[in-house]
Design an enzyme around this catalytic site. Structure first.
Site, mmCIF file in Angstrom:
data_model
loop_
_atom_site.group_PDB
_atom_site.id
_atom_site.type_symbol
_atom_site.label_atom_id
_atom_site.label_comp_id
_atom_site.label_asym_id
_atom_site.label_seq_id
_atom_site.Cartn_x
_atom_site.Cartn_y
_atom_site.Cartn_z
ATOM 1 C CE LYS A 58 25.551 42.683 55.383
ATOM 2 N NZ LYS A 58 26.741 42.951 56.217
ATOM 3 C CG ASP A 96 34.895 34.795 61.584
ATOM 4 O OD1 ASP A 96 34.073 33.855 61.615
ATOM 5 O OD2 ASP A 96 35.162 35.424 60.549
ATOM 6 C CG ASN A 97 30.063 32.741 64.196
ATOM 7 O OD1 ASN A 97 30.507 32.933 63.065
ATOM 8 N ND2 ASN A 97 28.770 32.706 64.456
ATOM 9 C CE1 TYR A 101 24.539 39.644 53.487
ATOM 10 C CE2 TYR A 101 23.928 40.302 51.268
ATOM 11 C CZ TYR A 101 24.870 40.212 52.273
ATOM 12 O OH TYR A 101 26.135 40.704 52.069
ATOM 13 N NE ARG A 133 30.007 34.821 47.664
ATOM 14 C CZ ARG A 133 30.450 35.722 48.557
ATOM 15 N NH1 ARG A 133 30.010 36.953 48.530
ATOM 16 N NH2 ARG A 133 31.318 35.366 49.464
ATOM 17 C CG LEU A 148 31.415 42.097 70.114
ATOM 18 C CD1 LEU A 148 31.586 43.133 69.010
ATOM 19 C CD2 LEU A 148 32.379 40.947 69.913
ATOM 20 C CB ALA A 152 30.703 45.101 55.434
ATOM 21 C CE1 TYR A 203 23.036 52.041 68.607
ATOM 22 C CE2 TYR A 203 25.181 52.496 69.595
ATOM 23 C CZ TYR A 203 23.948 51.863 69.636
ATOM 24 O OH TYR A 203 23.634 51.056 70.697
#
Ligand code: UDP
Length: 321
Positions: A156, A38-39, A152, A193, A68, A121, A166
């Site tokens: 996604k 996580d950044n 967004y 939110r 990664l 996700a 893949y």
């Protein structure tokens, strides 16, 4: 061989976020070692502070759009990193596009190199402002690619396409979950939110900001139900997208009134302009999750909201909001 090396390993990107941290808790409870990447641009160490001393938990602070490098075997990769609230992706449009596109590419590459299973996700936002109601997985959506939410939604949608590529081209063992509105402890109080916004406003007896006339609908799923569905999907053998969410739908105005009552609040309800491209209706069709995974949500809305209200009440008492 140490006891540790015999445990399966799960990498969770976005593991310090709302969902990533709950998922990490579940995986540790199921006997996994968890590597969180996580950044912290929207995630928070306070969500995973309780895991820092767990010998099965490793935290790597890194942007997942960069290469990664995770040492040793990996069995499962969960790609949960992304800004995920409308305010976040308005403030971080490029990062949102990059983590959905480049980040998905990198995490798929990791899964491929490690011969690990991969779970993306994804989101109900792939359906945009839907013209089909409730939304089944077969619906292709109604998305404005150049609107403020497009960063967004399209990231996604690209992530789903990349995941299927893949799977088909490289034979990676992939899963895609389309997550509908979810709530619970560890949401960021200021992420904009509707759940944290209404609860914090109601607890402070401040005006509750309903956007538009409040007739737009959403369907809210408690976080433990969502994690249960995701865990079941990860263990299934289904490669195509599966909706996970709670089909009990209500208008945002009804939702504001419910939260006000549950908080025992005297807040007035005020109306603010409706954000651009705000979906008018949203409700998951969960037939597929039911038949495929034997999953359906169990948490009653009032109980789930009470647990969430308690969480925010404690944050306010501790001066953390
Ligand atoms: N909303 C609202 N007041 C707020 C925040 C959100 O009325 O202070 C509305 C928003 O316009 C949307 C719904 O609540 O119709 C859910 O918004 P949220 O940002 O939680 O998520 P979305 O489902 O739009 O991604």
């Amino acid at each position: 061989m140490s006891e540790h090396s015999s445990k399966p390993v799960a990498v969770v990107t976005g593991g310090a976020g709302f969902l990533g941290s709950h998922l990490s808790d579940r995986l540790l409870a199921e006997g996994y070692r968890v590597v969180c990447v996580d950044n912290l641009i929207t995630g928070s160490m306070s969500n995973v502070g309780h895991l820092q001393k767990n010998p099965d938990y490793t935290f790597i602070r890194q942007d997942v759009t960069q290469e990664l490098d995770v040492k040793g075997p990996v069995n499962l990769v969960f790609h949960f990193a992304s800004p995920a609230s409308p305010i976040d992706y308005l403030e971080l449009p490029i990062q949102t596009l990059k983590v959905g596109a480049l980040g998905t590419h990198k995490t798929l590459g990791l899964a491929r190199a490690k011969q690990a299973r991969f779970l993306l996700a994804s989101t109900s936002e792939v359906y945009g402002d839907p013209l089909v109601h409730p939304q089944p997985e077969t619906y292709w959506g109604n998305v404005n690619p150049i609107g403020p939410r497009g960063v967004y939604d399209e990231a996604k949608r690209f992530a789903e396409a990349m995941t299927m590529a893949y799977h088909r081209y490289h034979g990676v063992d992939t899963r895609i979950v389309r997550i509908f509105n979810t709530y619970g402890p560890r949401m960021r109080p200021n992420d904009g939110r509707v759940v944290p916004a209404f609860i914090v406003q109601a607890l402070r007896n401040e005006p509750m900001t309903v956007f538009g006339d409040g007739r737009q609908t959403r369907s809210f799923c408690y976080v433990s139900d969502l994690i249960e569905g995701i865990y079941a999907l990860a263990r299934s053998s289904h490669h195509e997208p599966v909706n996970i969410g709670n089909p009990s739908e209500m208008t945002i105005l009804q939702f504001a009134e419910k939260i006000r009552t549950l908080c025992g609040s005297s807040s007035e309800i005020v109306h603010k302009p409706l954000p651009v491209d705000d979906p008018k209706i949203r409700q998951p069709n969960i037939q597929k999750a039911k038949s495929l995974l034997g999953w359906e949500p169990r948490m009653d809305l009032e109980h789930g909201l009470s647990l969430t209200i308690e969480y925010f009440r404690n944050l306010i008492r501790a001066g953390k909001v």
